[in-house]
Design an enzyme around this catalytic site. Structure first.
Site, PDB file in Angstrom:
ATOM      1  N   GLN A  69     -45.298 -94.299 -17.675  1.00  0.00           N
ATOM      2  CA  GLN A  69     -44.330 -93.222 -17.946  1.00  0.00           C
ATOM      3  C   GLN A  69     -44.206 -92.270 -16.751  1.00  0.00           C
ATOM      4  O   GLN A  69     -43.938 -91.076 -16.924  1.00  0.00           O
ATOM      5  CB  GLN A  69     -44.724 -92.455 -19.213  1.00  0.00           C
ATOM      6  CG  GLN A  69     -44.398 -93.187 -20.503  1.00  0.00           C
ATOM      7  CD  GLN A  69     -42.900 -93.497 -20.639  1.00  0.00           C
ATOM      8  OE1 GLN A  69     -42.032 -92.806 -20.085  1.00  0.00           O
ATOM      9  NE2 GLN A  69     -42.573 -94.556 -21.347  1.00  0.00           N
ATOM     10  N   SER A  70     -44.363 -92.791 -15.543  1.00  0.00           N
ATOM     11  CA  SER A  70     -44.286 -91.952 -14.349  1.00  0.00           C
ATOM     12  C   SER A  70     -42.912 -91.303 -14.190  1.00  0.00           C
ATOM     13  O   SER A  70     -41.892 -91.988 -14.161  1.00  0.00           O
ATOM     14  CB  SER A  70     -44.585 -92.806 -13.117  1.00  0.00           C
ATOM     15  OG  SER A  70     -44.212 -92.113 -11.936  1.00  0.00           O
ATOM     16  N   ASN A  71     -42.913 -89.981 -14.077  1.00  0.00           N
ATOM     17  CA  ASN A  71     -41.666 -89.269 -13.788  1.00  0.00           C
ATOM     18  C   ASN A  71     -41.277 -89.458 -12.332  1.00  0.00           C
ATOM     19  O   ASN A  71     -40.108 -89.371 -11.977  1.00  0.00           O
ATOM     20  CB  ASN A  71     -41.840 -87.781 -14.080  1.00  0.00           C
ATOM     21  CG  ASN A  71     -42.126 -87.517 -15.536  1.00  0.00           C
ATOM     22  OD1 ASN A  71     -41.313 -87.842 -16.400  1.00  0.00           O
ATOM     23  ND2 ASN A  71     -43.297 -86.953 -15.832  1.00  0.00           N
ATOM     24  N   ILE A  73     -41.663 -92.274 -10.503  1.00  0.00           N
ATOM     25  CA  ILE A  73     -40.985 -93.559 -10.287  1.00  0.00           C
ATOM     26  C   ILE A  73     -39.524 -93.472 -10.739  1.00  0.00           C
ATOM     27  O   ILE A  73     -38.633 -93.998 -10.077  1.00  0.00           O
ATOM     28  CB  ILE A  73     -41.761 -94.698 -10.995  1.00  0.00           C
ATOM     29  CG1 ILE A  73     -43.128 -94.874 -10.313  1.00  0.00           C
ATOM     30  CG2 ILE A  73     -40.966 -96.015 -10.957  1.00  0.00           C
ATOM     31  CD1 ILE A  73     -44.070 -95.844 -11.002  1.00  0.00           C
TER      32      ILE A  73
END
Ligand SMILES: *Cc1c(COP(=O)(O)O)cnc(C)c1O
Length: 323
Positions: A69-71, A73
């Site tokens: 859930q990387s913001n 990326i």
């Protein structure tokens, strides 16, 4: 330093009327959830410098890594897309401390939210099972080498965009504030937001407090390394480890796992101010601000740095019922 224009700056900065009333001190908010690019967030600022550097070296592929859930990326995927560069990311399926056991997150946390947006933006995602971050860095490096072997020019970006150049964007951001604050509270994870702000306000009356998203005390060393990098990049300032104020008390139970206190803070901000926080970074950090304020440990006026992260709300199961 060269910069690509991606964000709508300056972001708004305004008083939180009801929170201020509740706490009895003046509390403001810096709206980096509204950076105006790919649904906002603090990573847009870092990317303005990182992408300029990638373009300078003629990058065809950018390789990075992060949690599912990387913001970062998501925002990187958008930046590369508009600049005609391919994004490749090694992602960890369910990030949590290895000794914590299976986190209390819904299956959906590895679907939906940021992952939907990554797919929409054409990010090439490579999933890896939960493990140490160091192992994920190795996976990313292997992907980078594969593309280089195919003859591509690859630009590598560390997790969260946390290089000294990324931190520099927050030295710049500090200049946007409309008035002097006594205390600034920011979430802190890969460290460049915290490092940039600490550098910017060192030697002034403003105290910067980072509230960690990860319960590992060693991350203070990452912040220090970034500050050392900034000293080489711009100009030296006498900043020591003791000048970095990083609190881990609100990061539990683990990175990427919502907490009851964090979720309560998300709920409170939504209902009291109509502003959405996220369960992994800003909710936990705001929970920290509320506790510190209630204990009389914060001098006002206080500024809360809203670093974004709202898409994760659509992936994570809250640990409390929204009721
Ligand atoms: C990445 C991120 C942070 C942490 O910022 P760092 O510069 O990596 O420490 C905080 N909040 C959100 C929403 C983020 O995406």
């Amino acid at each position: 330093m060269k910069r690509v224009n991606l964000c709508v700056l300056p972001t708004p900065c305004h008083k939180l009327e009801r929170v201020s009333e509740d706490l009895g001190i003046e509390v403001w908010i810096k709206r980096d959830d509204l950076t105006g690019f790919a649904l906002g967030g603090n990573k847009g600022r870092k990317l303005e410098y990182l992408m300029a550097d990638a373009l300078k070296m003629g990058a065809e592929v950018v390789v990075t890594c992060g949690s599912a859930q990387s913001n970062f990326i998501r925002q990187l995927g958008a930046a590369c897309s508009v600049l005609g560069i391919k994004t490749v990311a090694a992602v960890m399926e369910l990030p949590y401390a290895a000794d914590y056991g299976k986190p209390n997150v819904k299956e959906g946390s590895i679907n939906g939210g940021n992952l939907t947006l990554d797919q929409m933006l054409g990010v090439e995602l490579h999933y890896f099972p939960n493990d140490d971050w160091e192992v994920l860095y190795e996976h990313a490096e292997k992907l980078a080498l594969q593309y280089e072997f195919e003859g591509k020019t690859v630009y590598r970006i560390p997790i969260g965009g946390s290089s000294p150049m990324g931190a520099y964007s927050f030295v710049q951001a500090a200049q946007e504030l409309p008035k002097t604050f006594r205390t600034i509270v920011t979430p802190s994870s890969s460290g460049s937001t915290h490092a940039g702000l600490t550098y910017a306000f060192h030697g002034t009356e403003t105290r910067v407090i980072g509230i960690a998203s990860d319960p590992e005390v060693e991350i203070i060393e990452d912040v220090m390394k970034l500050i050392v990098g900034l000293q080489e990049l711009i100009q030296p300032k006498q900043i020591l480890m003791k000048d970095i104020d990083l609190r881990i008390d609100w990061s539990y139970p683990a990175y990427g796992v919502p907490s009851e206190k964090g979720d309560e803070a998300v709920l409170y901000m939504a209902r009291r101010e109509g502003i959405m926080l996220d369960p992994i970074y800003t909710g936990k950090a705001f929970a920290g601000l509320l506790d510190l304020a209630k204990n009389g440990e914060l001098n006002g006026p206080v500024l809360f740095w809203h670093t974004g992260g709202v898409p994760a709300l659509f992936a994570y199961q809250p640990t409390i019922s929204w009721g």
